[in-house]
Design a protein around this motif. Structure first.
Motif, mmCIF file in Angstrom:
data_model
loop_
_atom_site.group_PDB
_atom_site.id
_atom_site.type_symbol
_atom_site.label_atom_id
_atom_site.label_comp_id
_atom_site.label_asym_id
_atom_site.label_seq_id
_atom_site.Cartn_x
_atom_site.Cartn_y
_atom_site.Cartn_z
ATOM 1 N N VAL A 20 0.857 -1.189 0.000
ATOM 2 C CA VAL A 20 0.000 0.000 0.000
ATOM 3 C C VAL A 20 0.887 1.230 0.000
ATOM 4 C CG1 VAL A 20 -1.906 1.170 1.130
ATOM 5 C CG2 VAL A 20 -1.707 -1.326 1.301
ATOM 6 N N GLN A 21 0.953 1.920 -1.124
ATOM 7 C CA GLN A 21 1.783 3.114 -1.259
ATOM 8 C C GLN A 21 0.947 4.364 -0.999
ATOM 9 O OE1 GLN A 21 3.383 2.837 -5.253
ATOM 10 N NE2 GLN A 21 4.978 1.380 -4.634
ATOM 11 N N THR A 22 1.473 5.239 -0.156
ATOM 12 C CA THR A 22 0.798 6.499 0.139
ATOM 13 C C THR A 22 1.187 7.533 -0.902
ATOM 14 O OG1 THR A 22 0.856 6.007 2.499
ATOM 15 C CG2 THR A 22 0.420 8.295 1.858
ATOM 16 N N LEU A 23 0.213 8.039 -1.637
ATOM 17 C CA LEU A 23 0.481 8.998 -2.706
ATOM 18 C C LEU A 23 1.194 10.232 -2.166
ATOM 19 C CD1 LEU A 23 -2.917 8.836 -4.661
ATOM 20 C CD2 LEU A 23 -0.716 7.870 -5.358
ATOM 21 N N GLY A 24 2.196 10.675 -2.922
ATOM 22 C CA GLY A 24 2.926 11.881 -2.550
ATOM 23 C C GLY A 24 3.999 11.663 -1.503
ATOM 24 N N THR A 25 4.194 10.428 -1.056
ATOM 25 C CA THR A 25 5.209 10.124 -0.055
ATOM 26 C C THR A 25 5.938 8.842 -0.451
ATOM 27 O OG1 THR A 25 3.878 8.679 1.376
ATOM 28 C CG2 THR A 25 3.628 11.063 1.686
ATOM 29 N N PRO B 227 3.829 -9.041 -5.605
ATOM 30 C CA PRO B 227 2.966 -8.270 -4.704
ATOM 31 C C PRO B 227 1.905 -7.496 -5.482
ATOM 32 C CG PRO B 227 5.289 -7.946 -4.174
ATOM 33 C CD PRO B 227 5.246 -8.639 -5.492
ATOM 34 N N LEU B 228 0.781 -7.260 -4.841
ATOM 35 C CA LEU B 228 -0.278 -6.429 -5.415
ATOM 36 C C LEU B 228 -0.061 -5.005 -4.916
ATOM 37 C CD1 LEU B 228 -2.865 -6.384 -7.127
ATOM 38 C CD2 LEU B 228 -4.158 -6.824 -5.032
ATOM 39 N N VAL B 229 0.290 -4.094 -5.828
ATOM 40 C CA VAL B 229 0.614 -2.716 -5.463
ATOM 41 C C VAL B 229 -0.656 -1.871 -5.521
ATOM 42 C CG1 VAL B 229 1.994 -0.685 -6.000
ATOM 43 C CG2 VAL B 229 2.955 -2.985 -6.341
ATOM 44 N N LEU B 230 -0.930 -1.190 -4.413
ATOM 45 C CA LEU B 230 -2.131 -0.352 -4.308
ATOM 46 C C LEU B 230 -1.705 1.065 -3.939
ATOM 47 C CD1 LEU B 230 -4.206 -2.851 -2.120
ATOM 48 C CD2 LEU B 230 -4.307 -2.612 -4.614
ATOM 49 N N SER B 231 -2.179 2.043 -4.647
ATOM 50 C CA SER B 231 -1.858 3.447 -4.368
ATOM 51 C C SER B 231 -3.061 4.111 -3.709
ATOM 52 C CB SER B 231 -1.488 4.184 -5.657
ATOM 53 O OG SER B 231 -0.334 3.610 -6.240
ATOM 54 N N GLU B 232 -2.845 4.713 -2.549
ATOM 55 C CA GLU B 232 -3.941 5.323 -1.800
ATOM 56 C C GLU B 232 -3.579 6.738 -1.352
ATOM 57 O OE1 GLU B 232 -6.703 3.889 -1.742
ATOM 58 O OE2 GLU B 232 -6.174 1.811 -2.208
ATOM 59 N N ALA B 233 -4.581 7.592 -1.299
ATOM 60 C CA ALA B 233 -4.390 8.927 -0.739
ATOM 61 C C ALA B 233 -3.996 8.804 0.732
ATOM 62 C CB ALA B 233 -5.673 9.738 -0.884
ATOM 63 N N PRO B 234 -3.315 9.806 1.286
ATOM 64 C CA PRO B 234 -2.840 9.706 2.670
ATOM 65 C C PRO B 234 -3.928 9.360 3.685
ATOM 66 C CG PRO B 234 -1.799 11.569 1.587
ATOM 67 C CD PRO B 234 -2.815 11.034 0.626
ATOM 68 N N ASP B 235 -5.118 9.951 3.538
ATOM 69 C CA ASP B 235 -6.169 9.680 4.522
ATOM 70 C C ASP B 235 -6.648 8.235 4.423
ATOM 71 O OD1 ASP B 235 -7.322 10.414 1.976
ATOM 72 O OD2 ASP B 235 -9.283 10.468 2.968
ATOM 73 N N CYS B 236 -6.683 7.680 3.210
ATOM 74 C CA CYS B 236 -7.114 6.286 3.043
ATOM 75 C C CYS B 236 -6.019 5.316 3.475
ATOM 76 C CB CYS B 236 -7.507 6.023 1.593
ATOM 77 S SG CYS B 236 -8.999 6.908 1.067
ATOM 78 N N ALA B 237 -4.780 5.656 3.167
ATOM 79 C CA ALA B 237 -3.674 4.796 3.582
ATOM 80 C C ALA B 237 -3.612 4.687 5.102
ATOM 81 C CB ALA B 237 -2.357 5.340 3.030
ATOM 82 N N ALA B 238 -3.967 5.764 5.799
ATOM 83 C CA ALA B 238 -3.898 5.769 7.260
ATOM 84 C C ALA B 238 -4.871 4.778 7.894
ATOM 85 C CB ALA B 238 -4.164 7.179 7.787
ATOM 86 N N VAL B 239 -5.962 4.460 7.206
ATOM 87 C CA VAL B 239 -6.965 3.547 7.780
ATOM 88 C C VAL B 239 -7.043 2.238 6.997
ATOM 89 C CG1 VAL B 239 -8.360 5.411 8.763
ATOM 90 C CG2 VAL B 239 -8.828 4.633 6.420
ATOM 91 N N PHE B 240 -6.050 1.981 6.147
ATOM 92 C CA PHE B 240 -6.127 0.784 5.308
ATOM 93 C C PHE B 240 -6.071 -0.495 6.145
ATOM 94 C CE2 PHE B 240 -5.155 -2.247 1.970
ATOM 95 C CZ PHE B 240 -5.882 -1.750 0.901
ATOM 96 N N ASP B 241 -5.248 -0.508 7.197
ATOM 97 C CA ASP B 241 -5.194 -1.674 8.086
ATOM 98 C C ASP B 241 -6.560 -1.968 8.680
ATOM 99 O OD1 ASP B 241 -2.516 -1.987 7.624
ATOM 100 O OD2 ASP B 241 -1.886 -0.895 9.413
#
Length: 486
Positions: A73-78, A111-125
């Protein structure tokens, strides 16, 4: 911020393990490991070990035992990347999107690469845990992010549960507010039901919204939409003008937006002495005076002339002469009814005859009658000598309210009175407007007044501490009596 569990309200979800598909129903955190669900006539019972299974699924996710897919899970912009060891069967059972992504992988072991906005990446778990366990804890500031993930990965039960959560928590306290943000998100994703719920809450509780930190963040489109509405509930039109002035000062919108907003204020509903003050002391009014000069001139005419005389030359049914639901004592009164199922209650109050300055010193006395059990007109007794309708009471009747003038007057010519009854409720510890009932000339025959209320229940959503909290608003409407001269 307190946590609220959404899992109880979600539709039943299918959760799989590596070997078989298992079905969970009404999962509740903290329940017993073994629970009797139902007893049969032959002495049989259903053994429910779902909580133990949930715990095993959570352990399976945490340890990654038997994992056959890696999520990056990659956080966009970081440069931040989260790595989650997951299981194909669980993901594909729960998510149509994961089903397609995993099916279309070129290299099944990569691996399955997923790109998420920071707010979505924060709650992905938290989102992935829901897929395994079927329950999720939600905070107000996480609702949109989780809803985005549920929508993106097509987890429909979670998406619906989060929309329901937001609808039920509009009145919750939050440091910077959340309803306006939820409205704007609902408009963006096309969730009409959530959008309407947010708009209704904002309209019915506008006074508290105007005083909150959230008010300055309202979008131009939502602001202009609210200003057009006649069902806004607030202290006075002057309160709305002052809030608009603060919003414009904070946001510095373009001049066309300011002019549209200022023209939507109903200056006819502001007393003349306040209008004079605004012309001289409001920097906003001074700057944009030319754009609203004609409307102000019409408002002053409205206040200086008899409404009957004004109606000969102007269309008085337009919005500038139409009151909103004002809570000030000039336009109605609160009414607290203790033990509302016990017996009939009566109450008297006064309002201003009309918003025109010509009528500002004239008062109308109103008699309000509330009955917890009231039959239709066909089986009701006739008028009494006081002119008040007396209900025929029965245990089979429904709650009713009538609001009638105590006397008649020639001044009533050309004026009709729309009555609005507000029902307050306590939600998340805050008193809010929960129901609004509009009546026109007659209040006794409205078919939906408290139609769903169970006033016998102490925990009824219509009651606060076993009492019914009402606020009666009387809105005088002038009529055009003669076609305006051209």
């Amino acid at each position: 911020m307190g946590h609220s569990y959404v899992g109880e309200t979600l539709a039943s979800v299918q959760v799989g393990t590596l070997l078989l598909s298992l079905y969970f129903h009404s999962v509740t955190v903290g329940g017993a490991a073994l629970k009797q669900e139902a007893l049969f006539e032959n002495g049989g019972t259903v053994l429910n070990h779902s909580m133990a299974l949930v715990q095993r699924m959570e352990t399976l996710l945490a340890l990654g035992n038997g994992s056959d897919v890696t999520l990056r899970v990659q956080t966009l912009g970081t440069d931040e990347v989260k790595v989650i060891q997951a299981h194909t069967l669980v993901l594909t059972l729960q998510s149509d999107e994961f089903d397609e992504l995993l099916l279309n992988r070129i290299n099944g072991s990569s691996p399955l690469v997923l790109s998420e906005a920071p707010d979505c990446a924060a709650v992905f778990d938290k989102f992935i845990r829901y897929l395994y366990c079927g329950d999720i804890s939600v905070r107000l500031d996480q609702a949109i992010s989780l809803h985005k993930l549920a929508s993106k990965y097509r987890v429909w039960a979670l998406q619906q549960g989060l929309a329901q959560y937001m609808t039920q928590h509009l009145s919750s306290e939050s440091p910077s507010g959340h309803v306006i943000g939820w409205y704007q998100y609902a408009a963006q994703v096309g969730d009409a039901a959530l959008q309407d719920s947010c708009l209704q809450y904002l309209s019915w509780n506008l006074s508290s919204v105007l005083q909150s930190r959230e008010w300055s963040s309202i979008s131009e489109d939502l602001l202009l939409s609210l200003l057009q509405r006649s069902d806004l509930i607030l202290g006075s039109e002057l309160e709305l003008y002052e809030a608009l002035e603060a919003w414009i000062s904070h946001n510095q919108p373009a001049s066309p937006t300011v002019e549209r907003a200022l023209k939507a204020i109903r200056y006819g509903m502001i007393p003349p002495h306040h209008l004079f003050r605004l012309q001289k002391q409001s920097s906003l009014m001074v700057k944009y005076y030319e754009s609203v000069r004609d409307i102000l001139y019409l408002a002053f005419q409205f206040h200086s002339a008899s409404p009957i005389q004004l109606a000969k030359y102007f269309e008085v049914n337009c919005s500038i002469f139409t009151p909103r639901n004002y809570l000030s004592s000039s336009w109605g009164s609160p009414w607290v009814i203790n033990s509302p199922t016990r017996d009939d209650r009566s109450f008297s109050f006064q309002t201003q005859l009309g918003p025109s300055g010509h009528d500002s010193s004239k008062r109308v006395t109103w008699n309000a009658l509330f009955s917890p059990r009231w039959l239709p007109l066909s089986v009701r007794s006739t008028y009494t000598e006081l002119g008040a309708m007396q209900p025929t009471r029965t245990d089979a009747g429904r709650p009713r309210i009538i609001v009638t003038p105590a006397t008649s007057s020639p001044d009533f010519a050309g004026v009709s009175f729309q009555k609005t009854v507000l029902v307050m409720a306590r939600q998340q510890g805050k008193v809010v407007v929960r129901h609004v009932y509009n009546f026109h000339q007659s209040t006794e025959e409205s078919g939906d007044f408290l139609i769903d209320a169970d006033l016998q229940r102490r925990v009824s959503e219509y009651l606060i501490d076993s009492s019914l909290y009402l606020h009666i608003v009387v809105k005088p409407l002038y009529h055009t009596l003669i076609v305006a001269k051209k």
